[in-house]
Enzyme design. Structure first.
Site, PDB file in Angstrom:
ATOM      1  N   TYR A 185       0.826  -1.194   0.000  1.00 12.03           N
ATOM      2  CA  TYR A 185       0.000   0.000   0.000  1.00 12.03           C
ATOM      3  C   TYR A 185       0.864   1.247   0.000  1.00 12.03           C
ATOM      4  CZ  TYR A 185      -2.905   3.566   2.086  1.00 12.03           C
ATOM      5  OH  TYR A 185      -3.558   4.729   2.334  1.00 12.03           O
ATOM      6  N   ILE A 236       8.726 -16.859  -1.992  1.00 11.71           N
ATOM      7  CA  ILE A 236       8.815 -16.018  -3.180  1.00 11.71           C
ATOM      8  C   ILE A 236      10.290 -15.751  -3.468  1.00 11.71           C
ATOM      9  CG2 ILE A 236       8.186 -13.795  -4.233  1.00 11.71           C
ATOM     10  CD1 ILE A 236       5.685 -15.280  -3.346  1.00 11.71           C
ATOM     11  N   TYR A 470      -0.360  -4.838   8.023  1.00 10.04           N
ATOM     12  CA  TYR A 470      -0.270  -4.207   9.336  1.00 10.04           C
ATOM     13  C   TYR A 470      -0.546  -5.298  10.376  1.00 10.04           C
ATOM     14  CZ  TYR A 470      -0.483   0.345   6.958  1.00 10.04           C
ATOM     15  OH  TYR A 470      -0.237   1.434   6.160  1.00 10.04           O
TER      16      TYR A 470
HETATM   17  C1  LIG Z   1       8.393   1.266   9.250  1.00 13.30           C
HETATM   18  C2  LIG Z   1       7.355   0.480   8.482  1.00 13.30           C
HETATM   19  C3  LIG Z   1       6.648   1.108   7.460  1.00 13.30           C
HETATM   20  C4  LIG Z   1       5.695   0.406   6.734  1.00 13.30           C
HETATM   21  N1  LIG Z   1       5.026   1.027   5.707  1.00 13.30           N
HETATM   22  C5  LIG Z   1       4.137   0.325   4.965  1.00 13.30           C
HETATM   23  C6  LIG Z   1       3.481   0.908   3.850  1.00 13.30           C
HETATM   24  O1  LIG Z   1       3.699   2.068   3.526  1.00 13.30           O
HETATM   25  N2  LIG Z   1       2.611   0.154   3.146  1.00 13.30           N
HETATM   26  C7  LIG Z   1       2.371  -1.157   3.458  1.00 13.30           C
HETATM   27  O2  LIG Z   1       1.597  -1.812   2.759  1.00 13.30           O
HETATM   28  N3  LIG Z   1       2.975  -1.730   4.508  1.00 13.30           N
HETATM   29  C8  LIG Z   1       3.847  -1.033   5.255  1.00 13.30           C
HETATM   30  N4  LIG Z   1       4.479  -1.651   6.304  1.00 13.30           N
HETATM   31  C9  LIG Z   1       4.181  -3.049   6.584  1.00 13.30           C
HETATM   32  C10 LIG Z   1       4.982  -3.956   5.680  1.00 13.30           C
HETATM   33  O3  LIG Z   1       4.468  -3.913   4.361  1.00 13.30           O
HETATM   34  C11 LIG Z   1       4.892  -5.393   6.186  1.00 13.30           C
HETATM   35  O4  LIG Z   1       5.479  -5.465   7.457  1.00 13.30           O
HETATM   36  C12 LIG Z   1       5.576  -6.362   5.219  1.00 13.30           C
HETATM   37  O5  LIG Z   1       5.170  -7.663   5.525  1.00 13.30           O
HETATM   38  C13 LIG Z   1       7.064  -6.241   5.302  1.00 13.30           C
HETATM   39  O6  LIG Z   1       7.708  -7.083   4.397  1.00 13.30           O
HETATM   40  P1  LIG Z   1       9.209  -7.549   4.739  1.00 13.30           P
HETATM   41  O7  LIG Z   1       9.651  -8.466   3.692  1.00 13.30           O
HETATM   42  O8  LIG Z   1      10.025  -6.357   5.065  1.00 13.30           O
HETATM   43  O9  LIG Z   1       8.946  -8.278   6.128  1.00 13.30           O
HETATM   44  P2  LIG Z   1       9.273  -9.713   6.713  1.00 13.30           P
HETATM   45  O10 LIG Z   1       9.185  -9.504   8.185  1.00 13.30           O
HETATM   46  O11 LIG Z   1      10.538 -10.241   6.166  1.00 13.30           O
HETATM   47  O12 LIG Z   1       8.065 -10.595   6.201  1.00 13.30           O
HETATM   48  C14 LIG Z   1       6.713 -10.299   6.486  1.00 13.30           C
HETATM   49  C15 LIG Z   1       5.834 -11.514   6.187  1.00 13.30           C
HETATM   50  O13 LIG Z   1       6.027 -11.943   4.844  1.00 13.30           O
HETATM   51  C16 LIG Z   1       6.609 -13.259   4.818  1.00 13.30           C
HETATM   52  N5  LIG Z   1       7.660 -13.257   3.789  1.00 13.30           N
HETATM   53  C17 LIG Z   1       8.740 -12.452   3.726  1.00 13.30           C
HETATM   54  N6  LIG Z   1       9.465 -12.742   2.649  1.00 13.30           N
HETATM   55  C18 LIG Z   1       8.851 -13.752   2.012  1.00 13.30           C
HETATM   56  C19 LIG Z   1       9.147 -14.491   0.839  1.00 13.30           C
HETATM   57  N7  LIG Z   1      10.236 -14.243   0.111  1.00 13.30           N
HETATM   58  N8  LIG Z   1       8.314 -15.487   0.475  1.00 13.30           N
HETATM   59  C20 LIG Z   1       7.218 -15.762   1.216  1.00 13.30           C
HETATM   60  N9  LIG Z   1       6.881 -15.087   2.338  1.00 13.30           N
HETATM   61  C21 LIG Z   1       7.694 -14.087   2.737  1.00 13.30           C
HETATM   62  C22 LIG Z   1       7.174 -13.451   6.202  1.00 13.30           C
HETATM   63  O14 LIG Z   1       7.316 -14.822   6.523  1.00 13.30           O
HETATM   64  C23 LIG Z   1       6.156 -12.724   7.047  1.00 13.30           C
HETATM   65  O15 LIG Z   1       4.995 -13.500   7.196  1.00 13.30           O
HETATM   66  C24 LIG Z   1       5.438  -0.946   7.049  1.00 13.30           C
HETATM   67  C25 LIG Z   1       6.144  -1.566   8.076  1.00 13.30           C
HETATM   68  C26 LIG Z   1       7.099  -0.871   8.794  1.00 13.30           C
HETATM   69  C27 LIG Z   1       7.853  -1.559   9.910  1.00 13.30           C
END
Ligand SMILES: Cc1cc2nc3c(=O)[nH]c(=O)nc-3n(C[C@H](O)[C@H](O)[C@H](O)COP(=O)(O)OP(=O)(O)OC[C@H]3O[C@@H](n4cnc5c(N)ncnc54)[C@H](O)[C@@H]3O)c2cc1C
Ligand SMILES: *[C@@H]1O[C@H](CO)[C@@H](O)[C@H](O)[C@H]1NC(C)=O
Ligand SMILES: *[C@@H]1O[C@H](CO)[C@@H](O)[C@H](O)[C@H]1NC(C)=O
Ligand SMILES: *[C@@H]1O[C@H](CO)[C@@H](O)[C@H](O)[C@H]1NC(C)=O
Ligand SMILES: *[C@@H]1O[C@H](CO)[C@@H](O)[C@H](O)[C@H]1NC(C)=O
Ligand SMILES: *[C@@H]1O[C@H](CO)[C@@H](O)[C@H](O)[C@H]1NC(C)=O
Ligand SMILES: *[C@@H]1O[C@H](CO)[C@@H](O)[C@H](O)[C@H]1NC(C)=O
Length: 528
Positions: A185, A236, A470
Site C-alpha cells: 500500500y 517467493i 499491518y
Molecule cells: C516502518 C514500516 C513502514 C511500513 N510502511 C508500509 C506501507 O507504507 N505500506 C504497506 O503496505 N505496509 C507497510 N508496512 C508493513 C509492511 O508492508 C509489512 O510489514 C511487510 O510484511 C514487510 O515485508 P518484509 O519483507 O520487510 O517483512 P518480513 O518480516 O521479512 O516478512 C513479512 C511476512 O512476509 C513473509 N515473507 C517475507 N518474505 C517472504 C518471501 N520471500 N516469500 C514468502 N513469504 C515471505 C514473512 O514470513 C512474514 O509473514 C510498514 C512496516 C514498517 C515496519
C-alpha cells in the site's frame, strides 16, 4: 454464507498439524543442506549457527521490532541467508523431511516479528542476499528479487527513467518478499491501486522444493500470493512487476494543525472529501500526540501529507476548492522528482540526497512498537473524534495514519487478487505506538487495546476488517507449531473477507500437509 462456513468448521473442528509429527532433527537437517548443495553453490557461507560469531548480528539486523529481537528468547536453530536459489530449495526440502519449521524473512518488517520468531524450534530462511533488480524501460517492467528493498527498487527505476514508478509503500527498508505478497500500500493507491495490482509474474519455491513461475504454478496460486501473504504458500524468489507512469514533476506538502488550530473541524471535512478528490491527489492525515501549550503539555496535532501527480499551481486550486480550511500556502508546496518524493515520505528533510534510500539496517532495532488497523466506511462524527483524541493523549508517543481510499480502489473487484479491501472504504486507519523503554511495554499495549476499543463504533464491523501488512496478533492467532481451523477462521475472515474460503482451498491444493505454517497462516481446508 457465513453460517454455511461455520457449519463446515464445526464438522472440521480439528487441529491441522504436520502429518509426520517427527521431532525436529537438527543434525540431519544440516547434513541434508550440505548434501543437496555440495557442488557449484556450497551453502556453508550462507549458514549461521549459534557458534558463528556473526550469528546474533545477522539475526538482529533484520529484526525491526525490538519487542521480538532478542535471539535468547527464541528457538532459533540456524539462519540460512540464501545466496543462491538452490539454497532456498534445499532449505525447504530438508526442513520438511526433518520436521523443522521455517520462518521466511525478506525485509524483517513484520509488525509482530512473525518472520523471525517462533515458540517451536525453527530456522530463519533469510532472503536479503537475493536482491537483484532489472528494469526494462521499453516494456515498462521490472524483475525484483524478494530480498530487494523498496528504496533499492525505487532508485533503480529512477536511474532507468524519470517518468516511471512503482506503486508500493513508503518505508525504504521494506522487503519486496513480504511487502508485495501482503498487498503493498502506498501513496499511488488512488491512481494506480496497490503493488499486487501490478504483479504480472512471480517465481516461487513450492513445498516440494520446485521453482514455479506463473505459467507452471497456475492462476489460482498466482492469485493467492498477491495479497494472501507468501508465507502460507511457499518462498517467493522474485516478482515481475509493471511500472506505472508519473509526471517528471510531482508536488508534495506537509501542513500541521493542532486541536487549538481547529484540527478536528478540518479533519472532519477531510473525511468528506479525501476519497473523492482527483485520483492524482493522495492526502494522508496523521493525528498524533504532540507538545502543546495547554492540556498538561500535550495536544493532538494532525499532520496532512499530500502527493499530487502534477504542478503546485494545480494542486493549490484543488485544495482551495475542496478543503480551503487547510489554509494551504504556496510555500508549503515542493515540486520534485518521483524519487525525491520517496525520501520526503520517509520523513527526510527536503534536499536530503537520495542515497539514504539505499541504507540497510546494520544496528539492532532501537524501538519497541505496536500497530493495528481499521477500515472506515462512514465519516466518524466529531464526538467520536474527540473521544479518540482523549485516549491518544494518554500515550507518550502515538500516531494514526488516515489513508484515503477512492479512485481506482473503487473499481478493482474485491476478488481480483487475494487482497480484499476495495470499494466502499473512505479511508484506512493505521494505529502506531512507539516506545524506547522496555518497562513501558505493558502500558503501551494496554493503551492500544483501549484506543482500538474506543474506535470500534466508527469502523467496519462483522467482521472488523484488518490489513495483513499491518500484522496484528490480537485479531486472532494460533500457537507457532499448529493451526486450529476455528481460530484461523477468526483472523482469516478479517484479513481476507470474501476471499478467505478460496485461499484455504488453494492452500489445501498446494500445501495439503501444512508445512508452510505460522501463527496467522492459512489452513489447508477444502471449504465450500
Ligand atoms: C516502518 C514500516 C513502514 C511500513 N510502511 C508500509 C506501507 O507504507 N505500506 C504497506 O503496505 N505496509 C507497510 N508496512 C508493513 C509492511 O508492508 C509489512 O510489514 C511487510 O510484511 C514487510 O515485508 P518484509 O519483507 O520487510 O517483512 P518480513 O518480516 O521479512 O516478512 C513479512 C511476512 O512476509 C513473509 N515473507 C517475507 N518474505 C517472504 C518471501 N520471500 N516469500 C514468502 N513469504 C515471505 C514473512 O514470513 C512474514 O509473514 C510498514 C512496516 C514498517 C515496519
Ligand atoms: C559459520 O561457521 C561455520 C563453522 O565454522 C563455517 O563453516 C561457516 O562458513 C560460518 N558461516 C559464515 C556465514 O561465516
Ligand atoms: C543472550 O545470552 C547470552 C549468554 O547468556 C548473553 O551474553 C547475551 O547478552 C544475551 N543477549 C541478549 C540480547 O540478551
Ligand atoms: C506539528 O505540530 C506539533 C505541535 O506544535 C509539533 O510538535 C510537530 O513537530 C509538528 N509536526 C510537523 C511535521 O511540523
Ligand atoms: C532531488 O533531490 C536532490 C537532493 O536534494 C536535488 O539535488 C535534486 O535537485 C532534486 N531533484 C528534483 C527533480 O527534485
Ligand atoms: C470475481 O467474482 C465475480 C462475480 O462473482 C466472478 O464473475 C469473477 O470470475 C471473479 N473473479 C475472479 C478473478 O475470481
Ligand atoms: C525498568 O524497570 C527496572 C526494574 O524495575 C528498573 O531497574 C529500571 O531502572 C527501569 N528502567 C527505566 C528506564 O525506567
Amino acid at each position: 454464507m457465513k453460517e454455511v462456513v461455520f457449519v463446515v468448521f464445526l464438522v472440521l473442528l480439528v487441529i491441522v498439524s504436520d502429518a509426520e509429527v517427527t521431532k525436529p532433527n537438527n543434525g540431519n537437517f544440516l547434513r541434508c543442506l550440505h548434501d543437496r548443495t555440495r557442488q557449484e553453490n556450497p551453502i556453508t557461507e550462507a549458514l549461521y549457527t549459534p557458534d558463528n560469531s556473526t550469528f546474533v548480528s545477522t539475526y538482529v539486523s533484520y529484526t525491526k521490532n525490538k519487542r521480538y529481537s532478542n535471539p535468547n528468547d527464541t528457538n532459533l536453530i540456524t539462519i540460512i541467508a540464501a545466496k543462491h536459489e538452490s539454497h532456498v530449495q534445499a532449505t525447504v526440502v530438508c526442513a520438511k523431511s526433518n520436521g523443522v519449521q521455517i520462518r521466511i524473512r525478506s525485509g524483517g518488517h513484520d509488525y509482530e516479528g512473525l518472520s523471525y520468531i517462533s515458540s517451536v524450534p525453527f530456522v530463519v530462511l533469510d532472503m536479503h542476499n537475493l536482491r537483484s533488480i532489472t528494469i526494462d524501460v521499453s516494456s515498462k517492467k521490472a524483475k525484483v528479487q524478494a530480498g530487494a528493498t523498496l528504496g533499492e527498487i525505487y532508485t533503480k527505476i529512477a536511474e532507468a527513467s524519470k517518468t516511471l514508478a512503482f506503486a508500493a509503500g513508503v518505508c525504504p527498508t521494506l522487503g519486496a518478499g513480504g511487502h508485495i505478497s501482503g498487498g503493498g500500500y502506498g501513496n499511488l493507491i488512488r491512481k494506480y491501486g496497490i503493488s499486487v495490482d501490478h504483479v504480472v509474474d512471480a517465481q516461487l519455491v513450492d513445498v516440494n522444493g520446485k521453482i514455479l513461475n506463473r505459467a507452471s504454478m497456475g492462476e489460482d496460486l498466482f492469485w493467492a500470493i498477491r495479497g494472501g501473504g507468501g508465507a502460507s504458500f511457499g518462498v517467493i524468489l522474485s516478482w515481475t512487476i509493471n511500472l506505472v507512469e508519473v509526471p517528471k514533476t510531482i508536488t508534495v506538502f506537509k501542513v500541521n494543525k493542532t486541536l487549538e488550530q481547529g484540527a478536528t473541524d478540518v479533519l472532519y471535512k477531510w473525511q468528506l472529501v479525501s476519497s473523492k478528490l482527483p485520483k492524482e491527489l493522495f492526502l494522508r492525515a496523521m493525528p498524533q500526540v504532540a507538545k502543546g501549550a495547554k492540556s498538561k503539555g500535550k495536544t493532538i496535532a494532525v499532520n496532512f501529507y499530500a502527493q499530487f501527480l502534477g504542478s503546485s499551481t494545480k494542486l493549490m486550486k484543488i485544495i482551495n476548492k475542496n478543503l480551503p480550511e487547510l489554509g494551504l500556502k504556496r510555500e508549503d508546496c515542493y515540486e520534485m522528482s518521483w524519487l525525491n518524493t520517496t525520501t520526503f515520505w520517509a520523513d527526510y528533510p527536503v534536499g536530503t540526497p537520495t542515497s539514504v534510500l539505499l541504507k540497510r539496517p546494520l544496528e539492532p532495532p532501537g524501538a519497541f512498537f505496536k500497530s493495528k488497523s481499521d477500515y472506515v466506511k462512514k465519516p466518524i462524527p466529531k464526538e467520536g473524534m474527540k473521544k479518540i483524541w482523549k485516549t491518544m493523549l494518554k500515550f507518550n508517543n502515538v500516531w494514526m495514519q488516515w489513508n484515503p481510499y477512492g479512485g481506482v480502489m473503487d473499481q478493482i473487484p474485491a476478488n481480483a487478487t487475494a487482497f480484499p479491501h476495495r470499494k466502499g472504504n473512505l479511508f484506512k486507519i493505521q494505529y502506531f505506538a512507539l516506545w524506547i523503554d522496555a518497562n513501558a511495554t505493558d502500558a503501551n499495549l494496554g493503551l492500544m487495546k483501549e484506543l482500538y476499543e474506543m474506535a470500534k463504533p466508527y469502523v467496519s464491523s462483522n467482521p472488523r476488517e484488518a490489513f495483513l501488512n499491518y500484522r496484528d496478533i490480537d485479531v486472532g492467532s494460533n500457537p507457532s507449531g499448529e493451526t486450529n481451523i476455528e481460530e484461523a477462521d477468526i483472523y482469516g475472515s478479517k484479513y481476507f473477507l470474501g476471499n478467505w474460503k478460496r485461499l484455504m482451498n488453494i492452500k489445501a491444493k498446494y500445501d495439503p500437509k501444512n508445512f508452510f505454517r505460522y501463527e496467522q497462516s492459512i489452513p489447508p481446508v477444502r471449504a465450500m
